[in-house]
Design a protein around this motif. Structure first.
Motif, PDB file in Angstrom:
ATOM      1  N   LEU A 156      25.261 -26.712   0.678  1.00  0.00           N
ATOM      2  CA  LEU A 156      26.603 -26.149   0.492  1.00  0.00           C
ATOM      3  C   LEU A 156      26.898 -25.763  -0.948  1.00  0.00           C
ATOM      4  O   LEU A 156      27.758 -24.928  -1.200  1.00  0.00           O
ATOM      5  N   CYS A 157      26.206 -26.375  -1.887  1.00  0.00           N
ATOM      6  CA  CYS A 157      26.445 -26.004  -3.281  1.00  0.00           C
ATOM      7  C   CYS A 157      25.104 -25.932  -4.004  1.00  0.00           C
ATOM      8  O   CYS A 157      24.075 -26.375  -3.496  1.00  0.00           O
TER       9      CYS A 157
ATOM     10  N   ARG B  95      30.901 -12.107  -5.903  1.00  0.00           N
ATOM     11  CA  ARG B  95      30.744 -13.554  -5.755  1.00  0.00           C
ATOM     12  C   ARG B  95      31.553 -14.245  -6.840  1.00  0.00           C
ATOM     13  O   ARG B  95      31.590 -13.809  -7.983  1.00  0.00           O
TER      14      ARG B  95
ATOM     15  N   ALA C 183      34.549 -27.475   2.607  1.00  0.00           N
ATOM     16  CA  ALA C 183      33.269 -27.919   3.168  1.00  0.00           C
ATOM     17  C   ALA C 183      32.460 -28.691   2.124  1.00  0.00           C
ATOM     18  O   ALA C 183      31.844 -29.716   2.436  1.00  0.00           O
ATOM     19  N   THR C 184      32.496 -28.240   0.878  1.00  0.00           N
ATOM     20  CA  THR C 184      31.771 -28.908  -0.196  1.00  0.00           C
ATOM     21  C   THR C 184      32.376 -30.273  -0.495  1.00  0.00           C
ATOM     22  O   THR C 184      31.662 -31.265  -0.641  1.00  0.00           O
TER      23      THR C 184
ATOM     24  N   SER D 216      36.979 -23.681   4.398  1.00  0.00           N
ATOM     25  CA  SER D 216      36.585 -22.893   3.234  1.00  0.00           C
ATOM     26  C   SER D 216      35.357 -23.520   2.579  1.00  0.00           C
ATOM     27  O   SER D 216      35.016 -24.681   2.837  1.00  0.00           O
ATOM     28  N   THR D 217      34.710 -22.762   1.723  1.00  0.00           N
ATOM     29  CA  THR D 217      33.561 -23.286   0.983  1.00  0.00           C
ATOM     30  C   THR D 217      33.983 -24.507   0.169  1.00  0.00           C
ATOM     31  O   THR D 217      33.274 -25.515   0.116  1.00  0.00           O
ATOM     32  N   ARG D 218      35.139 -24.426  -0.452  1.00  0.00           N
ATOM     33  CA  ARG D 218      35.664 -25.534  -1.261  1.00  0.00           C
ATOM     34  C   ARG D 218      35.833 -26.793  -0.406  1.00  0.00           C
ATOM     35  O   ARG D 218      35.350 -27.874  -0.762  1.00  0.00           O
TER      36      ARG D 218
ATOM     37  N   TYR E  81      29.193 -24.165  -7.015  1.00  0.00           N
ATOM     38  CA  TYR E  81      29.046 -23.424  -5.761  1.00  0.00           C
ATOM     39  C   TYR E  81      29.608 -22.015  -5.941  1.00  0.00           C
ATOM     40  O   TYR E  81      30.350 -21.731  -6.865  1.00  0.00           O
ATOM     41  N   SER E  82      29.238 -21.146  -5.011  1.00  0.00           N
ATOM     42  CA  SER E  82      29.669 -19.747  -5.040  1.00  0.00           C
ATOM     43  C   SER E  82      30.265 -19.377  -3.699  1.00  0.00           C
ATOM     44  O   SER E  82      29.892 -19.910  -2.656  1.00  0.00           O
ATOM     45  N   THR E  83      31.190 -18.425  -3.751  1.00  0.00           N
ATOM     46  CA  THR E  83      31.812 -17.949  -2.523  1.00  0.00           C
ATOM     47  C   THR E  83      32.178 -16.471  -2.694  1.00  0.00           C
ATOM     48  O   THR E  83      32.352 -15.989  -3.806  1.00  0.00           O
TER      49      THR E  83
END
Length: 139
Positions: free
Chosen positions: A99-100, A57, A7-8, A3-5, A132-134
């Protein structure tokens, strides 16, 4: 694919590995603090996102935490060097490889913790805000 979370947070952990200290993620405080110091990254809290529509988003200001610990006779200077190293590592790549949007550490509030039969510890929790955004709150 993480997930973005995740990965960040993994990128933040990788960035902290450049600091001259032992760096862990989500571990318990070990019995011995390494001579160069110890960092433990905690995932923290993503908080409530701001939402924009079209396209959808979710914009997070995720508050992760770094536990920084030093021990020894010169712990004040060691702690100062350790926190300066964290600041330099974060300033070297404020987007964590894209990533962010931005990474910003807040000032630590250090405390001295006595240890029976050994030199006391100097420790602090350093909040780190990850912007960050997802498109999906779970992805």
């Amino acid at each position: 694919m993480p997930s973005t979370r995740e990965a960040t947070l993994a990128a933040l952990h990788a960035r902290l590995l450049t600091v001259p200290a032992t760096t862990l993620r989500g571990e318990v405080l070990p019995e011995r603090v390494p001579a160069a110091g110890l960092l433990i990254l905690r995932d923290g809290e993503p908080g409530e996102p701001e939402v924009t529509l079209s396209p959808l988003r979710y914009h997070y200001q995720h508050r992760a935490e770094i536990e920084a610990v030093v021990q020894g006779a010169d712990r004040d200077a060691d702690f100062d060097r350790l926190t300066a190293s964290i600041g330099a590592a974060l300033a070297a790549d404020r987007t964590l490889g894209g990533l962010c949007d931005w990474v910003e550490a807040e000032a630590p509030r250090p405390v001295d913790l006595p240890v029976e039969g050994a030199a006391s510890l100097k420790a602090a929790v350093i909040p780190v805000v990850l912007h960050y955004s997802t498109a999906d709150q779970l992805a």
